[in-house]
Structure formats: C-alpha cells, structure tokens
Write an enzyme that holds these catalytic residues in place. Structure first.
Site, short mmCIF file in Angstrom:
data_model
loop_
_atom_site.label_atom_id
_atom_site.label_comp_id
_atom_site.label_asym_id
_atom_site.label_seq_id
_atom_site.Cartn_x
_atom_site.Cartn_y
_atom_site.Cartn_z
N PHE A 147 26.21 -26.94 -17.93
CA PHE A 147 27.61 -26.60 -18.17
C PHE A 147 28.13 -27.54 -19.25
O PHE A 147 28.30 -28.73 -19.03
CB PHE A 147 28.48 -26.73 -16.93
CG PHE A 147 29.90 -26.31 -17.21
CD1 PHE A 147 30.26 -24.97 -17.21
CD2 PHE A 147 30.87 -27.26 -17.52
CE1 PHE A 147 31.56 -24.58 -17.51
CE2 PHE A 147 32.17 -26.87 -17.83
CZ PHE A 147 32.52 -25.54 -17.82
N ASP A 232 25.50 -35.32 -22.99
CA ASP A 232 26.84 -34.85 -22.65
C ASP A 232 27.31 -35.61 -21.41
O ASP A 232 26.94 -35.29 -20.29
CB ASP A 232 26.80 -33.34 -22.39
CG ASP A 232 28.18 -32.77 -22.04
OD1 ASP A 232 29.10 -33.56 -21.74
OD2 ASP A 232 28.33 -31.54 -22.04
N LYS A 261 37.33 -35.72 -20.97
CA LYS A 261 37.94 -35.83 -19.65
C LYS A 261 38.59 -37.20 -19.41
O LYS A 261 39.72 -37.42 -19.81
CB LYS A 261 36.94 -35.47 -18.56
CG LYS A 261 36.53 -34.01 -18.62
CD LYS A 261 35.84 -33.54 -17.37
CE LYS A 261 35.35 -32.10 -17.51
NZ LYS A 261 36.43 -31.12 -17.60
#
Length: 408
Positions: A147, A232, A261
């Site tokens: 993801f 990531d 984030k």
C-alpha cells in the site's frame, strides 16, 4: 436552515454527509469534535481512546503543545510563498530532516502519495541519467500486498483489486514480486531496474513484518545490481516502531526514503523524499514541483516534529510500551486472538473469524470507547499515539478481551 454543527447530533451529521460527500470511505459511526493527547470526544461529549492515531499521522498525539505552538507562531508570520520564492523556514527543516535520516537532500511535498509519486520520478530520472537505462524502459520492482497510496500510477502496481477496479488503463513499468522473498526479488531485477520500492513493514496488509535479514538482503541486492532501494516509511517511520525509522532495526540505510503522515504532526499535510545527493541531484529546475510543498507553515511544523524526535523520547516510549502491547496480545492468544504481529506501538491483530469481521470488532470496540480500524477479513490494527500510557494500552487490551468474550 441547517443547524450549526455544534448543535447537531452524531446521527444528524452522518446523515448530512450522505448526499454531498463522496462515498470513498466507510468510517466508523463516530463524529469527533475535540481531541487532546490520546483521547477524542464526539459531538455528544463521549470520550474514546484513539488506538489508530490517524494511521500514524498522529504519532505525537492530538494537539501536542509544542506542535500547536509552532503552528500558531508561524500562522502569525507567514503561511505560503510557493517555491517561486525562498522562505525563512525551509532550509532548517531540510537540514534537520537530512541529518535525522542520515541522508543528504530533501524534496518537500505534501501527502504520502505525492512522496511516492515523486520518489518514482526521481528513480526513473536517475536510471536514465546515471545508470544509462534506455529512455522509456526503466522498471521498478514492488511487493505484492503493498500500500503506497491511491493515485492512478500507484494503484497500477497494487494487488488490491478494490483499489484497481474501474481505474484503468494502468501505468506500465512495474514488476510485482512476493513480499519477504529475496529469491523472487533477485529474479525480477535486471539491467532496466531503476529501483526496488518496498515498505519495511506492510501496514495496510495487516502490519506484516518481514523475516530478520530481509531488509539487509534488499540493501545488498540493490547495491550489487546497481539499482536504488526506496523505503516507504510513510506509516512505519518517525518513531512508530521504536526507532526513528523501521529500517534501523537492521541498520539499513536506503538510497531514497519516503516520509509523510507523522511529519506533519497531525496539523498539516507534510511529506518528503529524502535521498543521497547523487540520486536527488538528477532533478533540475522545472522538472518537478508543488505549490504547497515546502511552504513555511509546513516547514515550521515539520521542524518542530524533528525536534521531538531528536530527543529520542518518543522512540523509547514506542519501544517500551510496545512490550506492554505485545505482552497483552500474547495473553489474548487462544482467547479470541488467533495471531498477531507487532513492532513498537504498532500491531496487526487477527481475530477468530467466528467472532466477527474486523469491521464488526472495530464497531464493538467503538461502543466501548476504543477506536481502532480493520484491515482485511478479521484483522484489526492497533497504532496508538506514542503519547499513550501503559495503563491506557492495558485498558484498551482489556476492552478487546471483553469484546471478544462477549462475541464468543
């Protein structure tokens, strides 16, 4: 006349969203109006322990005083210039982020998906300019069940059909191999490979932690084959796993690091691509950009986030409280929990399907004052703010035990 939001109930507000808001999410039926630390409050005044933390965007809790102060101070001075001009906050942000990560250069962006897209562009440009891959032939190897976001390019290499169906045609240039499989990765890499792009821990897939040595193997393989290692760490980074970065558990330094984030402190969207100088140096003026990327408000908040991480306090908290989380989950195995994976304050918890789906378990926990979110099937994620206390973690696990017992 529409009643003001503060005068409407949760049910009123949920109904009001239905005809006007795109249905691209299926949120739990709780309407948050206020929050502080690890706790949120709905419009009726009910309090909930937040055990999701905005998918790690709220690593430092809701409205951390130092981050709120940094935002307030900057709001009184300057919010946006665009990159058409310099601003007085960006250099410090970039210098300190590079130092924190052990890399050299920073490309500031906004969202996590933007960071991923930007990392892909940098890797391809590097492959053409430095590695000598023929134009238009660069490939990037990724892992199944990944993801990385939801843009058209990113869903092109997703294996989640719900993220792909109806959105083609897809972007070429990606090869998908099983996660945690070095032999498959080695077979997929060839002279056209610009980079290997992986999550050090797969969050959306259920907090899937690779075998010890996998990240080291990826690093060795990419170095040997002359391609880039892109990590990531948008969800796994910035303290969540008990280290600043999840790759630090194997003392690995990637060529390119993707952050987001938590970098925005739960206040503004901030992301970044951080890379070695010889990689990031392939970008020239006009080849990539973002109106809001590196804006003064984002840089001020991002710098305040880095200051919190520089002390090591939050990494230590995640490490220490992660033991409390793990011990509590171990006690629940055989009592409704069929398995779990945890690192730091992050866990994927598999519930006996006979007791309910992940969504159903999440709704039952919500009614008991605990907010979590499901991933797939009967798996839920636990990722509280790093400001949570040991007693709060134990309380949440006690509530999970109660909910599972009731379901049985």
């Amino acid at each position: 006349m529409t009643a003001p939001a503060h005068a409407r109930t949760s049910a009123d507000l949920i109904r009001a969203e239905e005809p006007v808001l795109a249905h691209n999410y299926h949120p739990l039926p709780v309407v948050v109006a206020r929050a502080e630390g690890a706790w949120v409050e709905d419009v009726e005044g009910r309090r909930y322990l937040d055990m999701l933390a905005g998918y790690s965007a709220l690593n430092f809790g809701h409205r951390h005083p130092a981050l709120i102060q940094a935002a307030h101070d900057q709001l009184d001075r300057l919010t946006l210039t665009s990159r058409a001009f310099h601003n007085d906050r960006l250099a410090e942000f970039a210098e300190r982020l590079a130092a924190l990560t052990g890399l050299d250069m920073v490309l500031p962006m906004n969202t996590g998906a933007e960071a991923v897209e930007s990392g892909i562009k940098v890797a391809r440009k590097w492959a053409y300019d430095v590695k000598g891959v023929p134009e238009g032939q660069a490939t990037i190897v990724v892992a199944a069940d990944n993801f990385h976001g939801r843009t058209t390019t990113i869903v092109s290499f997703s294996t989640d059909e719900s993220a792909r169906a109806g959105f083609g045609p897809f972007t070429p240039g990606f090869r998908i191999v099983p996660y945690n499989d070095l032999a498959a990765l080695e077979e997929a890499v060839d002279e056209t490979t610009a980079a290997v792009l992986i999550e050090p821990i797969q969050g959306e897939a259920g907090v899937i932690i690779p075998d010890a040595g996998y990240l080291t193997g990826v690093r060795e393989l990419t170095r040997r084959e002359g391609c880039l290692f892109i990590a990531d760490e948008i969800q796994s980074g910035l303290g969540r796993t008990g280290r600043t970065l999840a790759v630090e558990h194997e003392s690995v330094v990637p060529d390119v690091l993707l952050l987001g984030k938590a970098l925005g402190g739960g206040i503004v969207p901030v992301s970044a691509v951080v890379a070695r100088r010889e990689v990031m140096g392939v970008l020239g003026p006009g080849e990539h950009g973002s109106t809001f990327g590196g804006n003064p408000l984002a840089a001020a908040v991002g710098t305040a986030v880095i200051e919190l991480l520089e002390t090591g306090e939050f990494q230590r908290r995640a490490d220490e409280l992660g033991l409390v989380l793990r011990e509590g989950l171990q006690a629940l195995e055989g009592h409704g929990v069929t398995g779990f994976r945890a690192r730091g304050l992050w866990a994927g918890v598999d519930v006996d399907p006979a007791l309910g789906t992940g969504r159903e378990i999440s709704e039952r926990l919500m009614r008991e004052g605990i907010l979590v979110k499901d991933t797939h099937g009967s798996t839920i994620r636990l990722a509280p703010p790093l400001t949570v206390t040991a007693d709060e973690v134990r309380s949440a696990l006690g509530t999970l035990e109660k909910v599972l017992g009731q379901a049985g």
